[in-house]
Design an enzyme around this catalytic site. Structure first.
Site, PDB file in Angstrom:
ATOM      1  N   TYR A 103      34.219  39.273  42.171  1.00 54.79           N
ATOM      2  CA  TYR A 103      33.943  39.069  40.745  1.00 54.79           C
ATOM      3  C   TYR A 103      32.792  39.960  40.304  1.00 54.79           C
ATOM      4  O   TYR A 103      32.823  40.550  39.230  1.00 54.79           O
ATOM      5  CB  TYR A 103      33.594  37.598  40.470  1.00 54.79           C
ATOM      6  CG  TYR A 103      34.775  36.672  40.591  1.00 54.79           C
ATOM      7  CD1 TYR A 103      35.691  36.536  39.554  1.00 54.79           C
ATOM      8  CD2 TYR A 103      34.987  35.931  41.748  1.00 54.79           C
ATOM      9  CE1 TYR A 103      36.784  35.689  39.661  1.00 54.79           C
ATOM     10  CE2 TYR A 103      36.071  35.080  41.869  1.00 54.79           C
ATOM     11  CZ  TYR A 103      36.961  34.963  40.826  1.00 54.79           C
ATOM     12  OH  TYR A 103      38.040  34.122  40.941  1.00 54.79           O
ATOM     13  N   ASN A 130      43.712  34.471  32.712  1.00 55.31           N
ATOM     14  CA  ASN A 130      44.724  35.530  32.740  1.00 55.31           C
ATOM     15  C   ASN A 130      46.102  34.934  32.428  1.00 55.31           C
ATOM     16  O   ASN A 130      46.592  34.090  33.175  1.00 55.31           O
ATOM     17  CB  ASN A 130      44.728  36.183  34.130  1.00 55.31           C
ATOM     18  CG  ASN A 130      45.849  37.171  34.334  1.00 55.31           C
ATOM     19  OD1 ASN A 130      46.490  37.619  33.385  1.00 55.31           O
ATOM     20  ND2 ASN A 130      46.088  37.519  35.589  1.00 55.31           N
ATOM     21  N   CYS A 138      45.119  38.644  39.341  1.00 50.63           N
ATOM     22  CA  CYS A 138      43.891  37.861  39.429  1.00 50.63           C
ATOM     23  C   CYS A 138      43.729  37.219  40.814  1.00 50.63           C
ATOM     24  O   CYS A 138      42.617  36.868  41.203  1.00 50.63           O
ATOM     25  CB  CYS A 138      43.833  36.809  38.320  1.00 50.63           C
ATOM     26  SG  CYS A 138      45.300  35.790  38.185  1.00 50.63           S
ATOM     27  N   HIS A 139      44.821  37.123  41.572  1.00 51.55           N
ATOM     28  CA  HIS A 139      44.733  36.583  42.931  1.00 51.55           C
ATOM     29  C   HIS A 139      43.964  37.531  43.859  1.00 51.55           C
ATOM     30  O   HIS A 139      43.547  37.123  44.938  1.00 51.55           O
ATOM     31  CB  HIS A 139      46.136  36.303  43.492  1.00 51.55           C
ATOM     32  CG  HIS A 139      47.016  37.503  43.572  1.00 51.55           C
ATOM     33  ND1 HIS A 139      47.708  37.990  42.473  1.00 51.55           N
ATOM     34  CD2 HIS A 139      47.309  38.329  44.605  1.00 51.55           C
ATOM     35  CE1 HIS A 139      48.405  39.055  42.840  1.00 51.55           C
ATOM     36  NE2 HIS A 139      48.175  39.279  44.120  1.00 51.55           N
ATOM     37  N   GLU A 165      50.902  40.438  50.415  1.00 56.16           N
ATOM     38  CA  GLU A 165      50.520  41.829  50.181  1.00 56.16           C
ATOM     39  C   GLU A 165      49.957  42.491  51.441  1.00 56.16           C
ATOM     40  O   GLU A 165      50.193  43.674  51.675  1.00 56.16           O
ATOM     41  CB  GLU A 165      49.512  41.917  49.032  1.00 56.16           C
ATOM     42  CG  GLU A 165      50.127  41.587  47.702  1.00 56.16           C
ATOM     43  CD  GLU A 165      49.167  41.720  46.538  1.00 56.16           C
ATOM     44  OE1 GLU A 165      48.076  42.311  46.711  1.00 56.16           O
ATOM     45  OE2 GLU A 165      49.501  41.243  45.445  1.00 56.16           O
TER      46      GLU A 165
END
Length: 169
Positions: A103, A130, A138-139, A165
């Site tokens: 962040y 989001n 956002c993950h 991912e």
């Protein structure tokens, strides 16, 4: 914006997603039990009808959940958010598939040169709201120590998306 919002349910391996389109762009993607579910959408404007944008979004999600990187630009995104939130989401779209950002680092990309912890919290709030989960990743945002903190779709989904991912890079 078109006054009618087309919607479709997409059945993902992590639960149902509500997809929303204004006929030109994807404006929403939320997990069924997600915090801020369908925020900003008026129920009277919504109709369960597929359009070309929703078809493209479903194809993108098919590729994503198959472990492929569908890339950017496949689906035109238009989050209906404030200018500040749009700037955060634009920066967030630069985080590459399989990568993460804190962040604090995301806040530094949005506002330079000095970044206060208060500003990082504002950025975290924008990330939490989001309206285009998965499409705007956002993950991929983590705590400054690398911990998996906060995800409006649920921390277990965040873990699963990051694992997907990492596994398929």
């Amino acid at each position: 914006m078109n006054s009618t919002i087309n919607t479709q349910i997409y059945y993902s391996p992590l639960g149902k997603l509500l997809l929303a389109s204004n006929g030109q762009s994807l404006i929403g993607c939320w997990f069924e039990d997600q915090k801020y579910y369908a925020a900003g959408l008026c129920q009277t404007q919504m109709r369960d009808q597929q359009d070309h944008v929703l078809k493209q979004a479903a194809l993108w999600l098919d590729q994503y959940f198959a472990g492929q990187n569908p890339g950017a630009g496949f689906v035109h995104l238009d989050p209906q958010v404030t200018e500040f939130r749009r700037s955060v989401l634009t920066a967030l779209q630069q985080v590459l598939y399989g990568k993460v950002i804190s962040y604090q680092d995301l806040a530094a990309q949005v506002k330079t040169p000095a970044v206060s912890s208060k500003y990082a919290r504002s950025v975290a709030g924008a990330v939490a709201h989001n309206p285009l989960s998965i499409f705007i990743p956002c993950h991929r945002v983590v705590g400054s120590d690398g911990s998996l903190t906060g995800y409006a779709g649920g921390i277990e989904r965040k873990k699963a998306l990051l694992k997907l991912e990492q596994r398929k890079r």
